[in-house]
Design a protein around this motif. Structure first.
Motif, PDB file in Angstrom:
ATOM      1  N   VAL A 101     -78.159  47.949  -6.239  1.00  0.00           N
ATOM      2  CA  VAL A 101     -76.946  47.468  -6.908  1.00  0.00           C
ATOM      3  C   VAL A 101     -75.709  47.648  -6.043  1.00  0.00           C
ATOM      4  N   GLY A 102     -75.847  48.281  -4.868  1.00  0.00           N
ATOM      5  CA  GLY A 102     -74.725  48.389  -3.948  1.00  0.00           C
ATOM      6  C   GLY A 102     -74.309  49.778  -3.545  1.00  0.00           C
ATOM      7  N   TYR A 103     -74.788  50.805  -4.247  1.00  0.00           N
ATOM      8  CA  TYR A 103     -74.459  52.171  -3.841  1.00  0.00           C
ATOM      9  C   TYR A 103     -75.128  52.506  -2.511  1.00  0.00           C
ATOM     10  N   ARG A 104     -74.529  53.456  -1.784  1.00  0.00           N
ATOM     11  CA  ARG A 104     -75.165  54.048  -0.607  1.00  0.00           C
ATOM     12  C   ARG A 104     -75.759  55.388  -1.027  1.00  0.00           C
ATOM     13  N   PHE A 105     -77.083  55.510  -0.953  1.00  0.00           N
ATOM     14  CA  PHE A 105     -77.725  56.770  -1.319  1.00  0.00           C
ATOM     15  C   PHE A 105     -77.387  57.821  -0.275  1.00  0.00           C
ATOM     16  N   ASP A 106     -76.983  59.005  -0.729  1.00  0.00           N
ATOM     17  CA  ASP A 106     -76.591  60.079   0.181  1.00  0.00           C
ATOM     18  C   ASP A 106     -77.671  61.140   0.323  1.00  0.00           C
ATOM     19  N   SER A 107     -78.096  61.725  -0.788  1.00  0.00           N
ATOM     20  CA  SER A 107     -79.075  62.808  -0.709  1.00  0.00           C
ATOM     21  C   SER A 107     -79.554  63.154  -2.101  1.00  0.00           C
ATOM     22  N   ALA A 108     -80.626  63.935  -2.143  1.00  0.00           N
ATOM     23  CA  ALA A 108     -81.131  64.487  -3.395  1.00  0.00           C
ATOM     24  C   ALA A 108     -81.175  66.002  -3.259  1.00  0.00           C
ATOM     25  N   VAL A 109     -80.640  66.691  -4.264  1.00  0.00           N
ATOM     26  CA  VAL A 109     -80.682  68.143  -4.264  1.00  0.00           C
ATOM     27  C   VAL A 109     -81.369  68.603  -5.539  1.00  0.00           C
ATOM     28  N   THR A 110     -81.978  69.756  -5.479  1.00  0.00           N
ATOM     29  CA  THR A 110     -82.628  70.308  -6.661  1.00  0.00           C
ATOM     30  C   THR A 110     -81.783  71.430  -7.243  1.00  0.00           C
ATOM     31  N   VAL A 111     -81.825  71.503  -8.561  1.00  0.00           N
ATOM     32  CA  VAL A 111     -81.116  72.544  -9.302  1.00  0.00           C
ATOM     33  C   VAL A 111     -82.154  73.243 -10.172  1.00  0.00           C
ATOM     34  N   ALA A 112     -82.334  74.517  -9.955  1.00  0.00           N
ATOM     35  CA  ALA A 112     -83.372  75.255 -10.670  1.00  0.00           C
ATOM     36  C   ALA A 112     -83.047  75.353 -12.148  1.00  0.00           C
ATOM     37  N   SER A 113     -84.013  74.993 -12.982  1.00  0.00           N
ATOM     38  CA  SER A 113     -83.870  75.149 -14.423  1.00  0.00           C
ATOM     39  C   SER A 113     -83.908  76.627 -14.785  1.00  0.00           C
ATOM     40  N   ARG A 114     -83.150  76.985 -15.803  1.00  0.00           N
ATOM     41  CA  ARG A 114     -83.173  78.365 -16.282  1.00  0.00           C
ATOM     42  C   ARG A 114     -84.349  78.621 -17.215  1.00  0.00           C
ATOM     43  N   GLU A 115     -84.935  77.542 -17.778  1.00  0.00           N
ATOM     44  CA  GLU A 115     -85.929  77.713 -18.834  1.00  0.00           C
ATOM     45  C   GLU A 115     -87.279  77.092 -18.514  1.00  0.00           C
ATOM     46  N   ARG A 116     -87.348  76.226 -17.508  1.00  0.00           N
ATOM     47  CA  ARG A 116     -88.581  75.489 -17.246  1.00  0.00           C
ATOM     48  C   ARG A 116     -88.980  75.630 -15.788  1.00  0.00           C
ATOM     49  N   SER A 117     -90.257  75.415 -15.517  1.00  0.00           N
ATOM     50  CA  SER A 117     -90.742  75.581 -14.152  1.00  0.00           C
ATOM     51  C   SER A 117     -90.288  74.446 -13.243  1.00  0.00           C
ATOM     52  N   ARG A 118     -90.119  73.241 -13.800  1.00  0.00           N
ATOM     53  CA  ARG A 118     -89.717  72.116 -12.956  1.00  0.00           C
ATOM     54  C   ARG A 118     -88.200  72.071 -12.832  1.00  0.00           C
ATOM     55  N   PRO A 119     -87.688  71.776 -11.630  1.00  0.00           N
ATOM     56  CA  PRO A 119     -86.238  71.732 -11.437  1.00  0.00           C
ATOM     57  C   PRO A 119     -85.657  70.405 -11.902  1.00  0.00           C
ATOM     58  N   TRP A 120     -84.340  70.383 -11.998  1.00  0.00           N
ATOM     59  CA  TRP A 120     -83.604  69.140 -12.166  1.00  0.00           C
ATOM     60  C   TRP A 120     -83.264  68.596 -10.779  1.00  0.00           C
ATOM     61  N   TYR A 121     -83.358  67.296 -10.624  1.00  0.00           N
ATOM     62  CA  TYR A 121     -82.954  66.654  -9.376  1.00  0.00           C
ATOM     63  C   TYR A 121     -81.605  65.985  -9.595  1.00  0.00           C
ATOM     64  N   VAL A 122     -80.761  66.067  -8.578  1.00  0.00           N
ATOM     65  CA  VAL A 122     -79.484  65.344  -8.580  1.00  0.00           C
ATOM     66  C   VAL A 122     -79.521  64.383  -7.396  1.00  0.00           C
ATOM     67  N   LEU A 123     -79.622  63.094  -7.697  1.00  0.00           N
ATOM     68  CA  LEU A 123     -79.654  62.058  -6.670  1.00  0.00           C
ATOM     69  C   LEU A 123     -78.227  61.542  -6.505  1.00  0.00           C
ATOM     70  N   GLN A 124     -77.658  61.764  -5.318  1.00  0.00           N
ATOM     71  CA  GLN A 124     -76.245  61.513  -5.073  1.00  0.00           C
ATOM     72  C   GLN A 124     -76.048  60.234  -4.278  1.00  0.00           C
ATOM     73  N   ALA A 125     -75.071  59.440  -4.707  1.00  0.00           N
ATOM     74  CA  ALA A 125     -74.790  58.179  -4.031  1.00  0.00           C
ATOM     75  C   ALA A 125     -73.289  57.913  -4.062  1.00  0.00           C
ATOM     76  N   THR A 126     -72.836  57.038  -3.170  1.00  0.00           N
ATOM     77  CA  THR A 126     -71.422  56.708  -3.052  1.00  0.00           C
ATOM     78  C   THR A 126     -71.240  55.198  -3.066  1.00  0.00           C
ATOM     79  N   ARG A 127     -70.164  54.740  -3.705  1.00  0.00           N
ATOM     80  CA  ARG A 127     -69.800  53.335  -3.563  1.00  0.00           C
ATOM     81  C   ARG A 127     -69.002  53.163  -2.280  1.00  0.00           C
ATOM     82  N   PRO A 128     -69.517  52.366  -1.327  1.00  0.00           N
ATOM     83  CA  PRO A 128     -68.809  52.178  -0.046  1.00  0.00           C
ATOM     84  C   PRO A 128     -67.401  51.602  -0.250  1.00  0.00           C
TER      85      PRO A 128
END
Length: 244
Positions: free
Chosen positions: A217-244
């Motif tokens: 759709v036009g965003y530039r993907f920058d990176s993905a970072v993980t954020v550890a959940s406090r209650e579950r074994s699987r982390p949350w992912y944050v997929l970061q992008a910028t509009r050029p």
């Protein structure tokens, strides 16, 4: 979570999982309704669903507030943010930011009535709209938490395209979601993905699938970072992008 999953609207769809296997489409009920249309007519079940989603949001918001840097942002827009719980967790950790929730008008009306409990005053506001088409408030960071997983690729692209249209140059997007491993090995996320396909037509995507959607759709993907959940074994992912 148990009440939501055992509610008639959810269970009747899951009992017809074979229809999704055969057709590739989500199950509609006997009235031809999608799940969220069904919830409009069944407020008790809608309440169970909202409470289950709030449980997940509380976990994600607390983890993000502790582990993600919101200091660069002044206007944060939560697209499909329901009652504002995610921003209620984030804004205390982003002292210089204001936040706006965008959701359906009937949800926003209820959210405004309850927002005083967060103690954020005019730092938190609400706007009714349609995330497929409505103009979004101007921000420098747009959040989509567990929104895209509810939709197939066509509708997910529509949501992203509308966000891109409203994002100013240099503005950023953060997709907060679960990410399925790319390999063929079974994952604990598979049953969740199958369930989403049955009840909403969505699914759990791999990082590469998210990147394809975001960049299409036009965003530039920058990176993905993980954020550890406090209650579950699987982390949350944050997929970061910028509009050029």
């Amino acid at each position: 979570m148990a009440l939501m999953q055992m509610g008639e609207g959810m269970w009747n769809r899951m009992a017809r999982l074979h229809e999704t296997v055969l057709t590739g489409r989500p199950v509609h009920d006997d009235r031809g309704e999608e799940l969220y249309d069904y919830y409009v007519r069944h407020p008790q079940e809608r309440g169970w669903h909202a409470a289950a989603m709030a449980d997940l949001t509380d976990d994600a918001g607390t983890a993000l507030a502790e582990q993600y840097d919101f200091a660069p942002y002044q206007e944060i827009v939560d697209i499909g943010g329901s009652m504002g719980l995610l921003l209620s967790k984030i804004l205390p950790a982003a002292a210089h930011a204001n936040g706006t929730v965008v959701d359906r008008p009937q949800i926003v009306e209820q959210a405004r009535a309850n927002a005083g409990a967060y103690g954020l005053g005019d730092r938190l506001s609400f706007t009714g709209g349609d995330f497929f088409a409505s103009d979004l408030p101007r921000g420098d960071l747009y959040l989509l938490k567990t929104v895209l997983c509810d939709w197939g690729d066509e509708n997910a692209s529509r949501i992203l395209a509308n966000a891109f249209r409203c994002t100013p140059p240099g503005g950023r997007l953060a997709v907060i979601d679960w990410v399925r491993p790319a390999g063929p090995e079974p994952s604990e996320l598979d049953i969740m993905s199958i369930s989403l396909e049955v009840v909403t037509g969505g699914r759990i995507r791999t990082e590469a699938e998210f990147v394809t959607l975001i960049e299409s759709v036009g965003y530039r993907f920058d990176s993905a970072v993980t954020v550890a959940s406090r209650e579950r074994s699987r982390p949350w992912y944050v997929l970061q992008a910028t509009r050029p």
